[in-house]
Design a protein around this motif. Structure first.
Motif, mmCIF file in Angstrom:
data_model
loop_
_atom_site.group_PDB
_atom_site.id
_atom_site.type_symbol
_atom_site.label_atom_id
_atom_site.label_comp_id
_atom_site.label_asym_id
_atom_site.label_seq_id
_atom_site.Cartn_x
_atom_site.Cartn_y
_atom_site.Cartn_z
ATOM 1 N N MET A 6 0.786 -1.126 -0.098
ATOM 2 C CA MET A 6 0.230 0.055 -0.113
ATOM 3 C C MET A 6 1.060 1.181 0.021
ATOM 4 O O MET A 6 0.670 2.261 -0.833
ATOM 5 C CB MET A 6 -0.940 0.143 1.264
ATOM 6 N N ILE A 7 2.082 1.270 0.744
ATOM 7 C CA ILE A 7 2.819 2.383 0.845
ATOM 8 C C ILE A 7 3.531 2.537 -0.554
ATOM 9 O O ILE A 7 3.575 3.633 -1.120
ATOM 10 C CB ILE A 7 3.968 2.398 2.079
ATOM 11 N N THR A 12 3.878 5.435 -5.781
ATOM 12 C CA THR A 12 3.785 5.596 -7.123
ATOM 13 C C THR A 12 2.741 6.600 -7.619
ATOM 14 O O THR A 12 3.080 7.410 -8.571
ATOM 15 C CB THR A 12 3.386 4.135 -7.814
ATOM 16 N N ALA A 13 1.908 6.775 -6.994
ATOM 17 C CA ALA A 13 0.663 7.507 -7.344
ATOM 18 C C ALA A 13 1.162 9.163 -6.872
ATOM 19 O O ALA A 13 0.821 9.913 -8.013
ATOM 20 C CB ALA A 13 -0.693 7.213 -6.420
ATOM 21 N N ALA A 18 3.097 14.150 -9.592
ATOM 22 C CA ALA A 18 4.044 15.061 -9.849
ATOM 23 C C ALA A 18 4.603 15.076 -11.227
ATOM 24 O O ALA A 18 4.905 15.978 -11.935
ATOM 25 C CB ALA A 18 5.106 14.892 -8.848
ATOM 26 N N PHE A 19 4.674 14.044 -11.843
ATOM 27 C CA PHE A 19 5.249 13.865 -13.282
ATOM 28 C C PHE A 19 4.057 14.623 -14.188
ATOM 29 O O PHE A 19 4.632 15.391 -14.869
ATOM 30 C CB PHE A 19 5.454 12.519 -13.674
#
Length: 62
Positions: A6-7, A12-13, A18-19
């Motif tokens: 989950m972390i 990743t999200a 940000a990308f």
């Protein structure tokens, strides 16, 4: 309870968001003029033309 999967998913999200933010900022049409100016900086003269002419003619006052 949050496990490591989950972390990692949340991390990743966050990086993906940000990308997307950076891509939208870079391709924003409001920034085109400043990016064009920055792109031409390597071709700008470091010495103004009148100073360069004085140095070339040897009229330095040293």
């Amino acid at each position: 309870m949050m496990d490591i999967g989950m972390i990692r998913g949340i991390g990743t999200a966050v990086v993906f968001i940000a990308f997307i933010g950076v891509v939208l900022w870079a391709y924003n049409s409001k920034r085109k003029s400043s990016f064009d100016e920055a792109a031409n900086l390597p071709f700008a003269d470091d010495i103004p033309a009148n100073k360069r002419d004085e140095q070339a003619s040897g009229s330095n006052k040293e």
